[in-house]
Scaffold this motif. Structure first.
Motif, PDB file in Angstrom:
ATOM      1  N   PRO A  61       0.856  -1.190   0.000  1.00 11.92           N
ATOM      2  CA  PRO A  61       0.000   0.000   0.000  1.00 11.92           C
ATOM      3  C   PRO A  61       0.894   1.242   0.000  1.00 11.92           C
ATOM      4  O   PRO A  61       1.693   1.414   0.917  1.00 11.92           O
ATOM      5  CB  PRO A  61      -0.775  -0.118   1.323  1.00 11.92           C
ATOM      6  CG  PRO A  61      -0.683  -1.568   1.695  1.00 11.92           C
ATOM      7  CD  PRO A  61       0.643  -2.032   1.180  1.00 11.92           C
ATOM      8  N   SER A  62       0.781   2.077  -1.041  1.00  9.88           N
ATOM      9  CA  SER A  62       1.813   3.093  -1.252  1.00  9.88           C
ATOM     10  C   SER A  62       1.273   4.512  -1.292  1.00  9.88           C
ATOM     11  O   SER A  62       0.170   4.764  -1.767  1.00  9.88           O
ATOM     12  CB  SER A  62       2.555   2.808  -2.563  1.00  9.88           C
ATOM     13  OG  SER A  62       3.301   1.617  -2.442  1.00  9.88           O
ATOM     14  N   PHE A 114       5.978   6.345  -1.625  1.00 12.48           N
ATOM     15  CA  PHE A 114       6.885   5.403  -2.286  1.00 12.48           C
ATOM     16  C   PHE A 114       8.095   5.018  -1.421  1.00 12.48           C
ATOM     17  O   PHE A 114       9.076   4.480  -1.903  1.00 12.48           O
ATOM     18  CB  PHE A 114       7.372   5.996  -3.634  1.00 12.48           C
ATOM     19  CG  PHE A 114       7.813   4.979  -4.648  1.00 12.48           C
ATOM     20  CD1 PHE A 114       6.884   4.262  -5.384  1.00 12.48           C
ATOM     21  CD2 PHE A 114       9.158   4.734  -4.889  1.00 12.48           C
ATOM     22  CE1 PHE A 114       7.286   3.319  -6.329  1.00 12.48           C
ATOM     23  CE2 PHE A 114       9.582   3.800  -5.842  1.00 12.48           C
ATOM     24  CZ  PHE A 114       8.639   3.100  -6.555  1.00 12.48           C
ATOM     25  N   SER A 124      -3.568   7.764   4.663  1.00  7.79           N
ATOM     26  CA  SER A 124      -2.102   7.831   4.670  1.00  7.79           C
ATOM     27  C   SER A 124      -1.520   7.582   3.286  1.00  7.79           C
ATOM     28  O   SER A 124      -0.309   7.626   3.098  1.00  7.79           O
ATOM     29  CB  SER A 124      -1.532   6.822   5.668  1.00  7.79           C
ATOM     30  OG  SER A 124      -1.985   7.139   6.959  1.00  7.79           O
ATOM     31  N   THR A 180      -0.165  -2.414   6.717  1.00  7.83           N
ATOM     32  CA  THR A 180       0.501  -1.174   7.130  1.00  7.83           C
ATOM     33  C   THR A 180      -0.135  -0.478   8.328  1.00  7.83           C
ATOM     34  O   THR A 180       0.449   0.450   8.865  1.00  7.83           O
ATOM     35  CB  THR A 180       0.602  -0.183   5.949  1.00  7.83           C
ATOM     36  OG1 THR A 180      -0.696   0.040   5.409  1.00  7.83           O
ATOM     37  CG2 THR A 180       1.531  -0.712   4.873  1.00  7.83           C
TER      38      THR A 180
HETATM   39  C1  LIG Z   1       2.558   6.015   5.446  1.00  5.91           C
HETATM   40  C2  LIG Z   1       1.577   4.954   5.177  1.00  5.91           C
HETATM   41  C3  LIG Z   1       1.442   4.364   3.901  1.00  5.91           C
HETATM   42  C4  LIG Z   1       2.246   4.817   2.701  1.00  5.91           C
HETATM   43  O1  LIG Z   1       3.605   4.465   2.808  1.00  5.91           O
HETATM   44  P1  LIG Z   1       4.710   5.158   1.849  1.00  5.91           P
HETATM   45  O2  LIG Z   1       6.010   4.711   2.393  1.00  5.91           O
HETATM   46  O3  LIG Z   1       4.505   6.656   2.011  1.00  5.91           O
HETATM   47  O4  LIG Z   1       4.459   4.710   0.461  1.00  5.91           O
HETATM   48  C5  LIG Z   1       0.525   3.333   3.753  1.00  5.91           C
HETATM   49  N1  LIG Z   1      -0.246   2.911   4.772  1.00  5.91           N
HETATM   50  C6  LIG Z   1      -0.149   3.461   6.016  1.00  5.91           C
HETATM   51  C7  LIG Z   1      -1.046   2.969   7.080  1.00  5.91           C
HETATM   52  C8  LIG Z   1       0.755   4.505   6.268  1.00  5.91           C
HETATM   53  O5  LIG Z   1       0.832   5.057   7.493  1.00  5.91           O
END
Ligand SMILES: *Cc1c(COP(=O)(O)O)cnc(C)c1O
Length: 471
Positions: free
Chosen positions: A255-256, A259, A312, A418
């Motif tokens: 999930p991005s 990046f 996010s 994430t």
């Molecule tokens: C920050 C975040 C992302 C995105 O990650 P990146 O490293 O910015 O691509 C995805 N999911 C969650 C829950 C986040 O906190």
């Protein structure tokens, strides 16, 4: 190991030089001069290691200006069952045939940013102490980053955190997570405005070079190389859990947003970890999906950036993307500069459709992508709850949906989890009609005393507050 800038600056720096810095002097991002290769014998040796030991081995290949014993102690202190909830640190579970979830969100703030930020807190404290220096971290947050930074830096010697957030606009859970911290070195500043106002304040303060130098202002944003490096470790840890031997390939879905996370996967793949595909999952803010499908990178205006239920990942441009493009164009600094400073600065987009390197994003570097909508998230959350009795959060749902679109028989697909669903309870209620379970340590946090100061959306007011609180 020396580090270079993606825009061709001739200087070469060492790890601890760039640890406390943001951009390179020419506006580029730092990358290692080359990626160390991990051979079969090394991979075999690493398979049996604990997470902290594995982190030490990976970091050692990139850090040669911290004595090995110290680096080892920093890793051991960071990656404990006490902080991350289990001995595996990033436990893997099979959801359905060939699809796995790797849990990266059992740290203090229940999102994967803890994986890197907790290490960064310990590295900062170590290096500042070694130099006899202090650092005041100024940030802007609408949720995950700010709380991860605060929980990583709380109680650390030599570091203060001044975290701005838009007053009343974070979820009650997120507010409670941050504002209930009572540590003297953590300052929550609720700004009378929106997230963009907070970001503008941080920019204005950082652009006042006199103030910045006098008060030793720094940041912990996602372009920090140490954060990215810490994230490389869990790609190895996920691989070892999903396979029985090192001749197997796996794929990852990530999930991005900016990046950073998937770029760490790219680094692991460049080191020789047998990764077949890196699937970039986006939500309606599909800057990255558009690039991997078409070869056009088109930065969005603020007005075209959607507020979604996977917040996010709500980005208008991906701040770490330049690192991958540098590799894609054959590590040509002049070409990277022409794309990111020239074309992007002029037209808000660049176009690699006609450039033969674009095909290599998929063929040589293994990238693929997908996009999801709010309706997809609700459907995936419901389906996963019903069929597997597993509750996932909205970002992980974007990942799972993307993963299924890129499955290859016989190749395990690892979806990076994430965040935990409790952080995004509103959407869970919308999908399932009930609140997600809450880990015991977060029971009743909304009722705890709050430590926060309210300030107008004015950089001068924030500067005055910082000056008052830096003896
Ligand atoms: C920050 C975040 C992302 C995105 O990650 P990146 O490293 O910015 O691509 C995805 N999911 C969650 C829950 C986040 O906190």
């Amino acid at each position: 190991m020396r580090y270079l800038s993606t825009r061709g600056h001739p200087d070469r720096r060492r790890f601890c030089d760039i640890l406390l810095e943001g951009l390179a002097p020419d506006g580029g991002l730092y990358l290692p001069e080359q990626y160390p290769k991990v051979d079969a014998a090394t991979l075999a040796k690493w398979r049996g290691l604990s997470y902290a030991e594995l982190a030490f081995e990976v970091l050692s290949l990139y850090v040669d200006d911290i004595p090995a014993a110290d680096l080892k102690a920093l890793c051991a202190k960071t990656y404990t069952a006490e902080v991350f909830g289990s001995d595996e640190i990033v436990p893997l579970r099979e959801l359905e045939d060939g699809v796995y979830l790797e849990a990266l969100s059992n740290g203090p703030t229940l999102a994967f940013k803890d994986m890197a930020m907790q290490l960064l807190g310990n590295l900062f404290e170590y290096e500042l102490n070694r130099r006899g220096e202090q650092l005041n971290i100024l940030g802007a947050t609408s949720g995950d980053t700010g709380s991860a930074a605060e929980y990583a830096m709380r109680g650390k010697k030599g570091v203060r955190v001044f975290m701005t957030s838009p007053d009343g606009r974070m979820s009650p859970f997120q507010q409670a997570q941050m504002f209930s911290l009572q540590d003297a070195n953590i300052h929550n500043i609720a700004v009378d405005g929106v997230f963009d106002d907070c970001q503008d304040i941080v920019k204005a303060v950082s652009n006042d070079l006199g103030f910045k130098r006098k008060y030793k202002i720094g940041t912990v944003n996602s372009i920090n190389w140490a954060r990215l490096l810490a994230q490389v470790v869990y790609y190895f840890a996920g691989y070892f859990q999903a396979t029985a031997s090192n001749d197997k390939q796996v794929s990852f879905t990530v999930p991005s947003g900016n990046f950073g996370n998937v770029c760490a996967g790219h680094v692991a793949r460049m080191m020789g970890l047998p990764i077949r595909t890196l699937v970039v999952a986006t939500n309606e803010n599909d800057v990255l999906d558009e690039f991997f499908r078409t070869g056009v990178y088109r930065v969005r205006a603020a007005a075209d950036t959607h507020e979604t239920s996977s917040p996010s990942m709500d980005i208008s441009k991906a701040s770490n993307f330049e690192r991958f493009v540098f590799d894609l164009v054959g590590r040509d600094g002049a070409k990277t500069r022409a794309l990111f400073e020239g074309e992007l600065g002029r037209a808000g987009r660049f176009d690699l459709r006609g450039d033969p390197v674009f095909a290599q994003a998929a063929q040589r570097f293994g990238f693929a992508s997908s996009r999801s909508t709010h309706a997809d998230r609700l459907a995936t959350i419901r389906d996963t709850d019903k069929r597997f009795a597993t509750l996932i959060d909205t970002h992980t749902a974007d990942g799972l949906k993307a993963a299924r679109e890129h499955l290859v028989a016989g190749v395990p697909m690892i979806v990076l989890e994430t965040a935990l669903p409790i952080k995004f309870a509103e959407t869970i209620v919308e999908a399932l009609g009930h609140e997600p379970a809450r880990p015991a340590r977060f029971e009743g946090i909304e009722a705890l005393p709050k430590r926060v100061v309210k300030l107008p959306a004015d950089a001068e007011a924030v500067k005055a507050y910082i000056a008052q609180h830096c003896d």
